[in-house]
Design a protein around this motif. Structure first.
Motif, PDB file in Angstrom:
ATOM      1  N   THR A 239      12.038  40.313  32.401  1.00 40.35           N
ATOM      2  CA  THR A 239      12.893  40.787  31.304  1.00 40.35           C
ATOM      3  C   THR A 239      12.114  40.961  30.000  1.00 40.35           C
ATOM      4  N   THR A 240      10.928  40.332  29.923  1.00 36.37           N
ATOM      5  CA  THR A 240      10.094  40.537  28.725  1.00 36.37           C
ATOM      6  C   THR A 240       9.473  41.920  28.754  1.00 36.37           C
ATOM      7  N   LEU A 241       8.938  42.282  29.918  1.00 38.83           N
ATOM      8  CA  LEU A 241       8.357  43.616  30.088  1.00 38.83           C
ATOM      9  C   LEU A 241       9.421  44.676  30.338  1.00 38.83           C
ATOM     10  N   LYS A 242      10.658  44.233  30.624  1.00 37.31           N
ATOM     11  CA  LYS A 242      11.751  45.145  30.995  1.00 37.31           C
ATOM     12  C   LYS A 242      11.334  45.982  32.205  1.00 37.31           C
ATOM     13  N   GLN A 243      10.918  45.256  33.237  1.00 38.22           N
ATOM     14  CA  GLN A 243      10.396  45.929  34.411  1.00 38.22           C
ATOM     15  C   GLN A 243      10.772  45.174  35.689  1.00 38.22           C
ATOM     16  N   SER A 244      11.058  45.949  36.734  1.00 42.95           N
ATOM     17  CA  SER A 244      11.248  45.394  38.069  1.00 42.95           C
ATOM     18  C   SER A 244      10.249  46.072  39.001  1.00 42.95           C
ATOM     19  N   LEU A 245       9.639  45.286  39.859  1.00 40.12           N
ATOM     20  CA  LEU A 245       8.751  45.820  40.878  1.00 40.12           C
ATOM     21  C   LEU A 245       9.376  45.594  42.253  1.00 40.12           C
ATOM     22  N   PHE A 246       9.246  46.584  43.106  1.00 33.93           N
ATOM     23  CA  PHE A 246       9.805  46.540  44.458  1.00 33.93           C
ATOM     24  C   PHE A 246       8.645  46.722  45.427  1.00 33.93           C
ATOM     25  N   HIS A 247       8.450  45.749  46.308  1.00 35.45           N
ATOM     26  CA  HIS A 247       7.340  45.768  47.245  1.00 35.45           C
ATOM     27  C   HIS A 247       7.852  45.858  48.672  1.00 35.45           C
ATOM     28  N   ILE A 248       7.204  46.706  49.455  1.00 38.92           N
ATOM     29  CA  ILE A 248       7.446  46.749  50.901  1.00 38.92           C
ATOM     30  C   ILE A 248       6.122  46.383  51.562  1.00 38.92           C
ATOM     31  N   THR A 249       6.075  45.254  52.222  1.00 38.50           N
ATOM     32  CA  THR A 249       4.848  44.847  52.890  1.00 38.50           C
ATOM     33  C   THR A 249       4.820  45.386  54.319  1.00 38.50           C
TER      34      THR A 249
ATOM     35  N   LYS B 191      13.292  35.484  38.852  1.00 40.18           N
ATOM     36  CA  LYS B 191      11.969  36.099  38.765  1.00 40.18           C
ATOM     37  C   LYS B 191      11.637  36.915  40.010  1.00 40.18           C
ATOM     38  N   GLU B 192      12.108  36.441  41.168  1.00 42.89           N
ATOM     39  CA  GLU B 192      11.704  37.065  42.421  1.00 42.89           C
ATOM     40  C   GLU B 192      12.779  36.861  43.479  1.00 42.89           C
ATOM     41  N   LYS B 193      12.954  37.864  44.338  1.00 43.94           N
ATOM     42  CA  LYS B 193      13.830  37.769  45.496  1.00 43.94           C
ATOM     43  C   LYS B 193      13.113  38.390  46.690  1.00 43.94           C
ATOM     44  N   ARG B 194      13.352  37.824  47.868  1.00 43.19           N
ATOM     45  CA  ARG B 194      12.726  38.352  49.083  1.00 43.19           C
ATOM     46  C   ARG B 194      13.776  38.561  50.164  1.00 43.19           C
ATOM     47  N   LYS B 195      13.498  39.558  50.987  1.00 41.56           N
ATOM     48  CA  LYS B 195      14.327  39.806  52.157  1.00 41.56           C
ATOM     49  C   LYS B 195      13.452  40.494  53.191  1.00 41.56           C
ATOM     50  N   GLU B 196      13.104  39.735  54.206  1.00 35.70           N
ATOM     51  CA  GLU B 196      12.240  40.257  55.274  1.00 35.70           C
ATOM     52  C   GLU B 196      10.961  40.821  54.671  1.00 35.70           C
ATOM     53  N   ARG B 197      10.682  42.104  54.846  1.00 30.01           N
ATOM     54  CA  ARG B 197       9.431  42.669  54.305  1.00 30.01           C
ATOM     55  C   ARG B 197       9.569  43.145  52.864  1.00 30.01           C
ATOM     56  N   LEU B 198      10.698  42.912  52.253  1.00 31.76           N
ATOM     57  CA  LEU B 198      10.955  43.389  50.900  1.00 31.76           C
ATOM     58  C   LEU B 198      10.842  42.256  49.890  1.00 31.76           C
ATOM     59  N   LYS B 199      10.306  42.596  48.713  1.00 33.35           N
ATOM     60  CA  LYS B 199      10.237  41.633  47.618  1.00 33.35           C
ATOM     61  C   LYS B 199      10.507  42.359  46.316  1.00 33.35           C
TER      62      LYS B 199
ATOM     63  N   GLN C 136      -0.686  54.411  53.398  1.00 33.50           N
ATOM     64  CA  GLN C 136      -1.026  54.298  54.814  1.00 33.50           C
ATOM     65  C   GLN C 136      -0.155  53.225  55.463  1.00 33.50           C
ATOM     66  N   GLU C 137       0.234  53.459  56.692  1.00 33.64           N
ATOM     67  CA  GLU C 137       0.996  52.474  57.457  1.00 33.64           C
ATOM     68  C   GLU C 137       0.281  51.126  57.451  1.00 33.64           C
ATOM     69  N   GLY C 138       1.069  50.067  57.267  1.00 31.00           N
ATOM     70  CA  GLY C 138       0.500  48.726  57.250  1.00 31.00           C
ATOM     71  C   GLY C 138       0.172  48.203  55.864  1.00 31.00           C
ATOM     72  N   LYS C 139       0.041  49.113  54.906  1.00 29.66           N
ATOM     73  CA  LYS C 139      -0.244  48.703  53.528  1.00 29.66           C
ATOM     74  C   LYS C 139       1.042  48.302  52.809  1.00 29.66           C
ATOM     75  N   THR C 140       0.862  47.716  51.621  1.00 28.14           N
ATOM     76  CA  THR C 140       2.012  47.338  50.799  1.00 28.14           C
ATOM     77  C   THR C 140       2.318  48.443  49.804  1.00 28.14           C
ATOM     78  N   ALA C 141       3.553  48.869  49.784  1.00 28.14           N
ATOM     79  CA  ALA C 141       4.008  49.854  48.798  1.00 28.14           C
ATOM     80  C   ALA C 141       4.603  49.108  47.612  1.00 28.14           C
ATOM     81  N   THR C 142       4.250  49.529  46.414  1.00 24.50           N
ATOM     82  CA  THR C 142       4.797  48.922  45.195  1.00 24.50           C
ATOM     83  C   THR C 142       5.412  50.005  44.336  1.00 24.50           C
ATOM     84  N   LEU C 143       6.699  49.860  44.068  1.00 24.30           N
ATOM     85  CA  LEU C 143       7.438  50.820  43.262  1.00 24.30           C
ATOM     86  C   LEU C 143       7.854  50.144  41.965  1.00 24.30           C
ATOM     87  N   THR C 144       7.828  50.893  40.871  1.00 28.99           N
ATOM     88  CA  THR C 144       8.161  50.309  39.582  1.00 28.99           C
ATOM     89  C   THR C 144       9.446  50.893  39.025  1.00 28.99           C
TER      90      THR C 144
END
Lengths: 112, 114
Positions: free
Chosen positions: A68-78, A55-63, A14-22
């Motif tokens: 590297t332990t889990l071998k995973q990156s998460l991408f968030h759009i707030t 560990k983390e990078k941000r750019k405007e609404r993106l994080k 839904q618009e306004g929510k945070t999207a999390t992609l793995t």
């Protein structure tokens, strides 16, 4: 075997929510991970990069986070907007910098 | 300034014919990449150039595929004796160096093999 995986299903939020992609990878030693956005009929557009010692990078609404332990990156759009609807690709750049391996992408739809 | 350009934008060919796809990178970018994207799929890495040299050609799907880059600029991807499974969008990207943060993609060439 080496592989990169992303959310297997399309993501509807839904618009306004945070999207999390793995983005998960196996049997790679990346120098860094990149995230791209791709709209239909267009080439990918670079969004963010995170290095293996960050560990983390941000750019405007993106994080982006990188574990590297889990071998995973998460991408968030707030505060997601319908204009954020697109396919999002993660890409792993190998430590030798001579290969770029893209994941299959996750289709995101933001519903007004 | 001008971005990465590719030509042709669309190519329809008959099975068995040879095709040549062209990529003009951003001026001054030393690194150039070719990818293939089939319908609904992610990007498949084909080959990478640093200057005119391609250190690793193992991503090319078969010996029918070849690529070259001249003058550290324009690159061509050639597919000989095309097959229907070669149908895809072929994307080219360039970056200032191979360690650069991002790649700049062209619009792609849509190849259809009948």
């Amino acid at each position: 075997s080496q592989k990169i995986e992303q959310n297997s299903e399309a993501l509807n939020i839904q618009e306004g929510k945070t999207a999390t992609l793995t983005c998960n990878y196996t049997n790679y030693s990346p120098a860094y991970l990149q995230w791209y956005r791709q709209d239909p009929g267009r080439g990918p557009v670079f969004l963010l990069l995170i290095r293996e010692n960050e560990k983390e990078k941000r750019k405007e609404r993106l994080k982006v986070t990188f574990d590297t332990t889990l071998k995973q990156s998460l991408f968030h759009i707030t505060a997601s907007q319908p204009a954020d609807s697109a396919t999002y690709l993660c890409a792993l750049v190998t430590a030798s910098y001579d290969k770029v391996i893209f994941g299959p992408g996750t289709s995101l739809s933001v519903i007004p | 300034g001008a971005g990465v350009s590719q030509s042709p934008s669309n190519k329809v060919t008959e099975k068995g014919k040879d095709v040549e796809l062209r990529c003009d990178p951003i001026s001054g970018h030393t690194a150039l990449y070719w990818y293939r994207q089939s319908l609904g799929q992610g990007l498949e890495f084909l080959i990478y150039f640093q200057g005119n040299s391609a250190p690793d050609k193992s991503g090319l799907p078969s010996d029918r595929f070849s690529a070259e880059r001249t003058g550290g600029s324009v690159s061509t991807l050639t597919i000989q004796r095309t097959q229907q499974e070669d149908s895809a969008v072929y994307l080219c990207a360039s970056s200032p160096s191979r360690q650069a943060n991002e790649q700049f993609f062209g619009p792609g060439t849509r190849l259809t093999v009948l």
